[in-house]
Design a protein around this motif. Structure first.
Motif, PDB file in Angstrom:
ATOM      1  N   THR A 106       0.831  -1.204   0.000  1.00  0.00           N
ATOM      2  CA  THR A 106       0.000   0.000   0.000  1.00  0.00           C
ATOM      3  C   THR A 106       0.862   1.250   0.000  1.00  0.00           C
ATOM      4  O   THR A 106       0.598   2.213  -0.731  1.00  0.00           O
ATOM      5  N   ALA A 107       1.914   1.261   0.815  1.00  0.00           N
ATOM      6  CA  ALA A 107       2.805   2.418   0.901  1.00  0.00           C
ATOM      7  C   ALA A 107       3.445   2.737  -0.449  1.00  0.00           C
ATOM      8  O   ALA A 107       3.604   3.911  -0.813  1.00  0.00           O
ATOM      9  N   MET A 108       3.784   1.711  -1.200  1.00  0.00           N
ATOM     10  CA  MET A 108       4.447   1.936  -2.488  1.00  0.00           C
ATOM     11  C   MET A 108       3.512   2.511  -3.539  1.00  0.00           C
ATOM     12  O   MET A 108       3.956   3.009  -4.569  1.00  0.00           O
ATOM     13  N   LEU A 109       2.209   2.454  -3.275  1.00  0.00           N
ATOM     14  CA  LEU A 109       1.244   3.102  -4.167  1.00  0.00           C
ATOM     15  C   LEU A 109       1.090   4.584  -3.842  1.00  0.00           C
ATOM     16  O   LEU A 109       0.485   5.336  -4.616  1.00  0.00           O
ATOM     17  N   LEU A 110       1.627   5.001  -2.701  1.00  0.00           N
ATOM     18  CA  LEU A 110       1.396   6.353  -2.204  1.00  0.00           C
ATOM     19  C   LEU A 110       2.623   7.252  -2.259  1.00  0.00           C
ATOM     20  O   LEU A 110       2.495   8.477  -2.096  1.00  0.00           O
ATOM     21  N   GLY A 111       3.783   6.688  -2.454  1.00  0.00           N
ATOM     22  CA  GLY A 111       5.000   7.480  -2.480  1.00  0.00           C
ATOM     23  C   GLY A 111       6.160   6.655  -2.994  1.00  0.00           C
ATOM     24  O   GLY A 111       6.010   5.483  -3.331  1.00  0.00           O
ATOM     25  N   ASP A 112       7.336   7.274  -3.043  1.00  0.00           N
ATOM     26  CA  ASP A 112       8.519   6.580  -3.536  1.00  0.00           C
ATOM     27  C   ASP A 112       9.071   5.650  -2.464  1.00  0.00           C
ATOM     28  O   ASP A 112       8.903   4.438  -2.541  1.00  0.00           O
ATOM     29  N   LEU A 113       9.721   6.214  -1.438  1.00  0.00           N
ATOM     30  CA  LEU A 113      10.271   5.408  -0.353  1.00  0.00           C
ATOM     31  C   LEU A 113       9.332   5.395   0.844  1.00  0.00           C
ATOM     32  O   LEU A 113       8.681   6.388   1.141  1.00  0.00           O
ATOM     33  N   TYR A 114       9.282   4.260   1.525  1.00  0.00           N
ATOM     34  CA  TYR A 114       8.509   4.176   2.758  1.00  0.00           C
ATOM     35  C   TYR A 114       9.429   3.780   3.902  1.00  0.00           C
ATOM     36  O   TYR A 114      10.510   3.211   3.692  1.00  0.00           O
ATOM     37  N   ALA A 115       9.019   4.104   5.110  1.00  0.00           N
ATOM     38  CA  ALA A 115       9.762   3.726   6.312  1.00  0.00           C
ATOM     39  C   ALA A 115       8.837   2.969   7.244  1.00  0.00           C
ATOM     40  O   ALA A 115       7.624   3.196   7.254  1.00  0.00           O
ATOM     41  N   VAL A 116       9.405   2.078   8.038  1.00  0.00           N
ATOM     42  CA  VAL A 116       8.640   1.316   9.024  1.00  0.00           C
ATOM     43  C   VAL A 116       9.045   1.781  10.414  1.00  0.00           C
ATOM     44  O   VAL A 116      10.234   1.886  10.720  1.00  0.00           O
ATOM     45  N   VAL A 117       8.049   2.072  11.239  1.00  0.00           N
ATOM     46  CA  VAL A 117       8.287   2.419  12.639  1.00  0.00           C
ATOM     47  C   VAL A 117       7.690   1.293  13.481  1.00  0.00           C
ATOM     48  O   VAL A 117       6.484   1.035  13.414  1.00  0.00           O
ATOM     49  N   THR A 118       8.534   0.638  14.260  1.00  0.00           N
ATOM     50  CA  THR A 118       8.105  -0.554  14.971  1.00  0.00           C
ATOM     51  C   THR A 118       8.314  -0.428  16.480  1.00  0.00           C
ATOM     52  O   THR A 118       8.417   0.682  17.003  1.00  0.00           O
ATOM     53  N   THR A 119       8.396  -1.535  17.170  1.00  0.00           N
ATOM     54  CA  THR A 119       8.452  -1.553  18.637  1.00  0.00           C
ATOM     55  C   THR A 119       9.904  -1.613  19.124  1.00  0.00           C
ATOM     56  O   THR A 119      10.552  -0.592  19.292  1.00  0.00           O
TER      57      THR A 119
END
Length: 247
Positions: A106-119
């Motif tokens: 889904t993120a790749m449909l919305l922008g170029d690079l995505y980042a993950v924020v986890t625990t």
């Protein structure tokens, strides 16, 4: 009425309720969401050992739900970075959507690079490996940790949001254009965080619902021609419910 089962990977019933509520909030009016909680396994999954034990509990819970519960049209595996989706694809007839992959796609449909924020930091390699296995790592700019344990997420929502926002802003400053919430326990926060950050924030649980509904609507499910062909007939010692799968 299509039915989607959202499978928690830990034994926390409150987290199952949180995940299920987030899923129902974006589901179509005629979609039924069922929350599934394993009856054995860790109360949270934050290590390789816990991940392995969790997978056993998840398989048993899904088998019980598919045998004793109402018919399920699609399954969502609501663990971020956890292994086990492939096993479920062999086990059940409907499509299986993993929230790690759903968030990234889904993120790749919305922008170029995505980042993950986890625990926790120790979960970062698990998430990275999952994304690499799925072929989704190339457009991931970073995977960062809030240093909050899974069970702490619901204890202090304000502190949780503050930690997510801090890590997200740093990721956006470093080139990410979309943020993925890297834990099922973060479900339900994406819309508010998107407004605060001024950038899309993707909740893997709600993203998975949209993908599952699309697969159901297209009458698509897991291919049985090779990798995920059902191959039973072996004795599975200690797992009598799975012995029922033998053909």
């Amino acid at each position: 009425m299509p039915t989607i089962a959202v499978v928690n990977v830990n034994t926390s019933t409150t987290m199952t309720a949180t995940i299920s509520a987030a899923a129902q909030s974006v589901a179509a009016p005629d979609t039924r969401i069922i929350g599934v909680t394993p009856t054995r396994g860790p109360e949270s999954v934050e290590s390789h050992l816990e991940g392995a034990l969790s997978a056993v509990g998840v398989i048993e819970a899904v088998r019980a739900q598919s045998t004793l519960g109402p018919p399920v049209d699609a399954w969502i595996l609501a663990g971020y970075g956890d292994q086990g989706r492939e096993a479920l694809q062999e086990l059940v007839d409907g499509p299986v959507v993993d929230i790690t992959e759903a968030a990234a796609m889904t993120a790749m449909l919305l922008g170029d690079l995505y980042a993950v924020v986890t625990t926790l930091k120790r979960t970062v390699p698990m998430i990275r490996d999952r994304l690499r296995l799925a072929g989704l790592l190339d457009r991931c700019s970073s995977i960062t940790a809030t240093d909050l344990a899974v069970l702490e997420l619901e204890a202090d929502p304000s502190a949780t949001d503050h930690a997510i926002i801090a890590q997200s802003r740093e990721a956006l400053d470093n080139g990410a254009e979309v943020i993925c919430l890297g834990c099922g326990g973060m479900a339900g926060r994406a819309r508010e965080l998107s407004g605060i950050l001024g950038a899309p924030v993707v909740d893997g649980v709600t993203a998975a619902v949209g993908l599952a509904e699309s697969l159901i609507g297209q009458s698509l499910s897991t291919s049985r021609t090779g990798t995920f062909a059902k191959q039973y007939g072996k004795i599975i010692t200690g797992f009598p419910t799975l012995d029922q799968q033998r053909e």
